[in-house]
Design a protein around this motif. Structure first.
Motif, PDB file in Angstrom:
ATOM      1  N   MET A  33       0.857  -1.184   0.000  1.00 36.85           N
ATOM      2  CA  MET A  33       0.000   0.000   0.000  1.00 36.85           C
ATOM      3  C   MET A  33       0.894   1.236   0.000  1.00 36.85           C
ATOM      4  N   ASP A  34       0.315   2.343  -0.375  1.00 34.53           N
ATOM      5  CA  ASP A  34       1.089   3.566  -0.595  1.00 34.53           C
ATOM      6  C   ASP A  34       0.611   4.697   0.306  1.00 34.53           C
ATOM      7  N   TYR A  35       1.536   5.616   0.559  1.00 34.57           N
ATOM      8  CA  TYR A  35       1.233   6.798   1.374  1.00 34.57           C
ATOM      9  C   TYR A  35       1.573   8.055   0.595  1.00 34.57           C
ATOM     10  N   THR A  36       0.670   9.000   0.619  1.00 32.08           N
ATOM     11  CA  THR A  36       0.907  10.304   0.014  1.00 32.08           C
ATOM     12  C   THR A  36       0.578  11.376   1.042  1.00 32.08           C
ATOM     13  N   TRP A  41      -2.734   6.819   3.779  1.00 31.89           N
ATOM     14  CA  TRP A  41      -2.506   5.508   3.179  1.00 31.89           C
ATOM     15  C   TRP A  41      -3.622   5.164   2.216  1.00 31.89           C
ATOM     16  N   HIS A  42      -3.247   4.564   1.082  1.00 32.01           N
ATOM     17  CA  HIS A  42      -4.243   4.258   0.052  1.00 32.01           C
ATOM     18  C   HIS A  42      -3.768   3.098  -0.815  1.00 32.01           C
ATOM     19  N   ASP A  43      -4.682   2.574  -1.618  1.00 31.65           N
ATOM     20  CA  ASP A  43      -4.388   1.483  -2.577  1.00 31.65           C
ATOM     21  C   ASP A  43      -3.796   0.240  -1.909  1.00 31.65           C
ATOM     22  N   ALA A  44      -4.436  -0.222  -0.839  1.00 29.80           N
ATOM     23  CA  ALA A  44      -4.006  -1.473  -0.210  1.00 29.80           C
ATOM     24  C   ALA A  44      -4.325  -2.636  -1.144  1.00 29.80           C
ATOM     25  N   ARG A  45      -3.348  -3.529  -1.328  1.00 32.79           N
ATOM     26  CA  ARG A  45      -3.535  -4.608  -2.290  1.00 32.79           C
ATOM     27  C   ARG A  45      -2.634  -5.793  -1.968  1.00 32.79           C
ATOM     28  N   ILE A  46      -3.102  -6.973  -2.323  1.00 34.82           N
ATOM     29  CA  ILE A  46      -2.296  -8.186  -2.266  1.00 34.82           C
ATOM     30  C   ILE A  46      -2.061  -8.608  -3.704  1.00 34.82           C
ATOM     31  N   VAL A  47      -0.786  -8.699  -4.059  1.00 35.33           N
ATOM     32  CA  VAL A  47      -0.413  -8.927  -5.462  1.00 35.33           C
ATOM     33  C   VAL A  47       0.588 -10.075  -5.541  1.00 35.33           C
ATOM     34  N   PRO A  48       0.821 -10.623  -6.741  1.00 36.38           N
ATOM     35  CA  PRO A  48       1.834 -11.676  -6.892  1.00 36.38           C
ATOM     36  C   PRO A  48       3.208 -11.186  -6.429  1.00 36.38           C
ATOM     37  N   LYS A 152       7.723  12.711   0.822  1.00 36.46           N
ATOM     38  CA  LYS A 152       6.283  12.939   0.962  1.00 36.46           C
ATOM     39  C   LYS A 152       5.466  11.738   0.522  1.00 36.46           C
ATOM     40  N   THR A 153       6.127  10.731  -0.046  1.00 40.20           N
ATOM     41  CA  THR A 153       5.427   9.510  -0.453  1.00 40.20           C
ATOM     42  C   THR A 153       6.230   8.286  -0.021  1.00 40.20           C
ATOM     43  N   TYR A 154       5.505   7.223   0.353  1.00 42.23           N
ATOM     44  CA  TYR A 154       6.134   5.999   0.837  1.00 42.23           C
ATOM     45  C   TYR A 154       5.355   4.783   0.342  1.00 42.23           C
ATOM     46  N   SER A 155       6.006   3.635   0.351  1.00 49.32           N
ATOM     47  CA  SER A 155       5.342   2.364   0.121  1.00 49.32           C
ATOM     48  C   SER A 155       5.575   1.472   1.325  1.00 49.32           C
ATOM     49  N   PHE A 156       4.541   0.714   1.680  1.00 56.27           N
ATOM     50  CA  PHE A 156       4.607  -0.266   2.758  1.00 56.27           C
ATOM     51  C   PHE A 156       4.368  -1.633   2.143  1.00 56.27           C
ATOM     52  N   VAL A 157       5.270  -2.578   2.407  1.00 50.88           N
ATOM     53  CA  VAL A 157       5.216  -3.896   1.777  1.00 50.88           C
ATOM     54  C   VAL A 157       5.376  -4.968   2.855  1.00 50.88           C
ATOM     55  N   ILE A 158       4.714  -6.103   2.656  1.00 52.59           N
ATOM     56  CA  ILE A 158       4.900  -7.253   3.537  1.00 52.59           C
ATOM     57  C   ILE A 158       5.200  -8.470   2.669  1.00 52.59           C
TER      58      ILE A 158
END
Length: 354
Positions: A33-36, A41-48, A152-158
């Motif tokens: 998901m991304d932060y602006t 926080w926005h666009d939470a997603r589970i992807v390949p 000013k923008t970040y990504s959070f990944v698990i």
């Protein structure tokens, strides 16, 4: 939180649970998901699971705004899946983020994201004894700008990885090199934060230790090069005169979740715990006069790593005849027993994934 799910077209073959190693295999999917700034926080997603596209000007590549966490999921004999104290990891990540001027992640959102990904990847959680699913949440600056300031923008990944023992020795004593040339951290720095820069700076001492036949490094304080702080990527504890002594949390030592859990266990057993400065000279004196009975590192990855030998300025000492001590073993058995659901969770540490 709304989480979109993009299922992988081709699923990987699961590895042999008896030969997992640590951090070698990764599951089919990851959470992102991304932060602006100004939006949140926005666009939470589970992807390949796969490569992450990144602009060469992304600020993390130039100024190292990056933090991470580490925790595990355990499969109990009844099939239940639990996390061990995940809210402590969430709170610690936010303290790390504060130090690096990065966006905070609400603790409930942090845990919800992990739960959601684990529900997708249930089949990857191993069931063989002494195995678990390692969870690596991390966050980094994505703003494209070559200029030193908070992004000013970040990504959070698990990402997830089925694992066995962190050290090939397992729960057996390891040899430790006491480092007196390089330093890991100083008060006022980022020693208490879980960020990549701390670990990058430690690699040179780790390489040095391994070249001399030692598994890990015992770090001394960065000012006087006198007081014991951490062992490699773990907190460290010593059993001296019937008391357990460990470094205090004064800004240069990582506040470990396992450390906190062990201190809680010890106090419940009426074992005296001293969080105080311990000089390497005092430690060696205790070894020489026989009052140093046991020593061990503590952390999520290894849980407990007994220390059987130390080397400082070419002087080697053997601890407990290079055998795992009784208290060390009791701590390991109790803590892992709670984590794997084989002992009563009297402290309500386990979080069930539903």
């Amino acid at each position: 939180m709304e989480i979109k799910f993009d299922k992988a077209n081709v699923l990987k073959e699961k590895p042999d649970q008896n030969n997992l190693g640590f951090g070698k295999y990764f599951t089919d999917h990851m959470f992102m998901m991304d932060y602006t700034e100004g939006v949140g926080w926005h666009d939470a997603r589970i992807v390949p699971y796969g490569p992450i596209p990144m602009d060469p000007g992304s600020m993390v590549l130039h100024y190292a705004q990056e933090t991470f966490e580490g925790l595990k999921a355990y499969r109990h004999q009844d099939g239940k899946v639990t996390l061990f104290r995940p809210y402590m990891n969430a709170a610690r990540m936010n303290r790390s983020n504060d130090r690096l001027c990065m966006a905070n992640i609400p603790e409930d959102m942090f845990v919800e994201a992990i739960d959601a990904l684990l529900n997708v990847e249930q089949e990857w959680i191993p069931s063989v004894e002494e195995t678990s699913l390692y969870i690596r949440p991390f966050m980094y600056a994505t703003e494209v700008n070559v200029g030193v300031h908070a992004a000013k923008t970040y990504s959070f990944v698990i990402i997830l990885s089925p694992v066995g023992a962190y050290y090939s020795e397992g729960v057996n004593p390891v040899k430790i090199w006491v480092e007196d040339e390089y330093v890991r951290a100083v008060k006022g720095g980022t020693g208490f934060a879980k960020c990549g820069g701390n670990y990058a700076a430690s690699i040179i001492a780790q390489e040095k230790a391994e070249s001399k036949g030692y598994t890990q490094v015992l770090w001394l304080d960065g000012v006087e090069r006198k007081y014991v702080e951490e062992v490699g990527t773990m907190n460290v504890m010593f059993v001296i005169d019937g008391k357990v002594v460990t470094s205090p949390l004064q800004g240069s030592v990582l506040p470990g979740v396992t450390r906190d859990s062990i201190i809680t266990l010890l106090k419940s057993w009426n074992v005296t715990v001293e969080e105080r400065l311990l000089s390497i000279d005092e430690l060696y004196k205790a070894a020489r006069n026989g009052s140093l009975k046991e020593a061990f590192g503590t952390g999520t990855a290894a849980v407990i790593s007994p220390i059987g030998q130390l080397c400082y300025k070419e002087e080697e000492i053997i601890i407990n005849n290079f055998e795992t001590g009784a208290l060390t073993q009791k701590i390991y058995d109790t803590l892992t027993g709670i984590q794997w659901g084989n002992q009563e969770d009297v402290f309500n540490w386990n979080h069930e994934v539903k």
